[in-house]
Design a protein around this motif. Structure first.
Motif, mmCIF file in Angstrom:
data_model
loop_
_atom_site.group_PDB
_atom_site.id
_atom_site.type_symbol
_atom_site.label_atom_id
_atom_site.label_comp_id
_atom_site.label_asym_id
_atom_site.label_seq_id
_atom_site.Cartn_x
_atom_site.Cartn_y
_atom_site.Cartn_z
ATOM 1 N N LYS A 1 0.964 -1.073 0.014
ATOM 2 C CA LYS A 1 -0.038 -0.057 0.020
ATOM 3 C C LYS A 1 0.987 1.469 0.116
ATOM 4 C CE LYS A 1 -4.073 -2.047 1.986
ATOM 5 N NZ LYS A 1 -5.050 -2.167 3.360
ATOM 6 N N TYR A 2 1.931 1.369 0.711
ATOM 7 C CA TYR A 2 3.032 2.391 0.736
ATOM 8 C C TYR A 2 3.570 2.511 -0.526
ATOM 9 C CZ TYR A 2 2.077 3.568 5.619
ATOM 10 O OH TYR A 2 1.431 4.056 6.870
ATOM 11 N N ASP A 3 4.098 1.380 -1.020
ATOM 12 C CA ASP A 3 4.408 1.406 -2.367
ATOM 13 C C ASP A 3 3.624 2.006 -3.226
ATOM 14 O OD1 ASP A 3 7.029 0.347 -1.401
ATOM 15 O OD2 ASP A 3 6.448 -1.729 -2.187
ATOM 16 N N ASP A 4 2.353 1.744 -3.341
ATOM 17 C CA ASP A 4 1.448 2.334 -4.282
ATOM 18 C C ASP A 4 1.485 3.875 -4.103
ATOM 19 O OD1 ASP A 4 1.120 -0.149 -5.357
ATOM 20 O OD2 ASP A 4 -0.829 -0.403 -4.037
ATOM 21 N N ILE A 5 1.265 4.348 -2.830
ATOM 22 C CA ILE A 5 1.172 5.817 -2.505
ATOM 23 C C ILE A 5 2.644 6.683 -3.126
ATOM 24 C CG2 ILE A 5 1.401 7.301 -0.466
ATOM 25 C CD1 ILE A 5 -0.402 5.433 1.113
ATOM 26 N N ILE A 6 3.668 5.916 -2.853
ATOM 27 C CA ILE A 6 4.970 6.565 -3.101
ATOM 28 C C ILE A 6 4.859 6.574 -4.742
ATOM 29 C CG2 ILE A 6 7.424 5.871 -3.347
ATOM 30 C CD1 ILE A 6 7.140 4.741 -0.849
ATOM 31 N N ASN A 7 4.332 5.525 -5.331
ATOM 32 C CA ASN A 7 4.330 5.720 -7.043
ATOM 33 C C ASN A 7 3.573 6.628 -7.436
ATOM 34 O OD1 ASN A 7 6.361 3.650 -7.165
ATOM 35 N ND2 ASN A 7 4.776 2.048 -7.024
ATOM 36 N N GLU A 8 2.395 6.991 -6.605
ATOM 37 C CA GLU A 8 1.493 7.951 -6.876
ATOM 38 C C GLU A 8 1.506 9.210 -6.813
ATOM 39 O OE1 GLU A 8 -2.218 7.194 -5.142
ATOM 40 O OE2 GLU A 8 -2.201 5.254 -5.947
ATOM 41 N N VAL A 9 2.575 9.588 -5.642
ATOM 42 C CA VAL A 9 2.790 10.987 -5.165
ATOM 43 C C VAL A 9 4.244 11.489 -5.230
ATOM 44 C CG1 VAL A 9 0.804 10.898 -3.912
ATOM 45 C CG2 VAL A 9 3.026 10.528 -2.882
ATOM 46 N N ILE A 10 5.346 10.641 -5.616
ATOM 47 C CA ILE A 10 6.717 10.777 -5.390
ATOM 48 C C ILE A 10 7.396 10.709 -6.795
ATOM 49 C CG2 ILE A 10 9.026 10.362 -4.601
ATOM 50 C CD1 ILE A 10 7.566 9.793 -2.008
ATOM 51 N N GLU B 1 11.349 11.113 -7.855
ATOM 52 C CA GLU B 1 12.628 11.218 -7.310
ATOM 53 C C GLU B 1 13.546 12.110 -8.408
ATOM 54 O OE1 GLU B 1 14.928 8.083 -5.876
ATOM 55 O OE2 GLU B 1 12.764 6.831 -5.859
ATOM 56 N N LYS B 2 13.977 13.319 -7.734
ATOM 57 C CA LYS B 2 15.091 14.009 -8.544
ATOM 58 C C LYS B 2 16.423 13.823 -8.138
ATOM 59 C CE LYS B 2 11.655 16.642 -10.028
ATOM 60 N NZ LYS B 2 11.378 17.148 -11.290
ATOM 61 N N ASP B 3 17.382 14.424 -8.610
ATOM 62 C CA ASP B 3 18.793 13.891 -8.489
ATOM 63 C C ASP B 3 19.182 13.961 -6.924
ATOM 64 O OD1 ASP B 3 19.407 13.541 -11.144
ATOM 65 O OD2 ASP B 3 20.049 15.755 -11.264
ATOM 66 N N ASP B 4 18.782 15.177 -6.115
ATOM 67 C CA ASP B 4 19.106 15.179 -4.976
ATOM 68 C C ASP B 4 17.982 15.422 -3.784
ATOM 69 O OD1 ASP B 4 18.314 17.737 -5.914
ATOM 70 O OD2 ASP B 4 19.742 18.949 -5.013
ATOM 71 N N HIS B 5 16.724 15.110 -4.346
ATOM 72 C CA HIS B 5 15.920 15.365 -3.479
ATOM 73 C C HIS B 5 14.472 14.635 -3.814
ATOM 74 C CE1 HIS B 5 14.687 18.429 -6.452
ATOM 75 N NE2 HIS B 5 13.814 18.350 -5.992
ATOM 76 N N LEU B 6 13.344 14.624 -3.300
ATOM 77 C CA LEU B 6 12.085 14.164 -3.465
ATOM 78 C C LEU B 6 11.236 15.401 -3.952
ATOM 79 C CD1 LEU B 6 11.441 11.314 -0.972
ATOM 80 C CD2 LEU B 6 12.397 11.172 -3.280
ATOM 81 N N ASP B 7 10.394 14.908 -5.144
ATOM 82 C CA ASP B 7 9.303 15.841 -5.444
ATOM 83 C C ASP B 7 7.918 15.219 -5.187
ATOM 84 O OD1 ASP B 7 7.883 18.289 -6.295
ATOM 85 O OD2 ASP B 7 8.243 17.627 -8.481
ATOM 86 N N ILE B 8 7.315 15.658 -4.081
ATOM 87 C CA ILE B 8 6.182 15.205 -3.493
ATOM 88 C C ILE B 8 5.089 15.883 -3.683
ATOM 89 C CG2 ILE B 8 5.077 14.583 -1.431
ATOM 90 C CD1 ILE B 8 8.097 13.902 -0.270
#
Length: 127
Positions: free
Chosen positions: A34-43, A45-52
């Motif tokens: 479930k968390y993997d699904d959320i991560i795939n939907e809202v994140i 990944e950039k070079d040096d940070h996460l765009d959430i």
């Protein structure tokens, strides 16, 4: 005949014990998906940070206040929520479903906008 009953009983007890032993792992694995699904939907990944995408997170759960992430650990990346007590999100998943895994949450005695000198974030069974 008595011996067969005892053997069957022992086998049933052993099977039930194994199920109860592995049951928490099954729930943790389900929560991880479930968390993997959320991560795939809202994140993203950039070079040096996460765009959430917090708008999307807030649409899924209005109690969202942040995201906790530890770099170089693919496993530690979770939304953070707030509650009006320190019990709700111990037994509730991010999308409101009953879950023994819960979701990390800000302590009710702390400001959920992280303006306190220290902010306590509670969580357990992080997967």
């Amino acid at each position: 005949m008595k011996r067969k009953i005892v053997i069957v009983f022992c086998l049933l007890v052993a099977a039930f014990s194994l199920y109860k032993y592995f049951e928490p792992d099954m729930e943790i694995n389900e929560a991880k998906h479930k968390y993997d699904d959320i991560i795939n939907e809202v994140i993203e990944e950039k070079d040096d940070h996460l765009d959430i995408n917090f708008e999307q997170l807030l649409a899924q759960n209005k109690d969202t206040v942040g995201w906790i992430y530890i770099p170089n650990t693919e496993q530690f990346s979770y939304p953070i929520v707030r509650s009006y007590d320190n019990h709700e999100y111990l037994i509730t998943g991010f999308n409101g479903e009953d879950s023994e895994v819960g979701v990390p949450f800000v302590d009710t005695n702390c400001n959920y906008d992280f303006t306190d000198f220290n902010t306590l974030i509670w969580g357990h069974y992080t997967v």
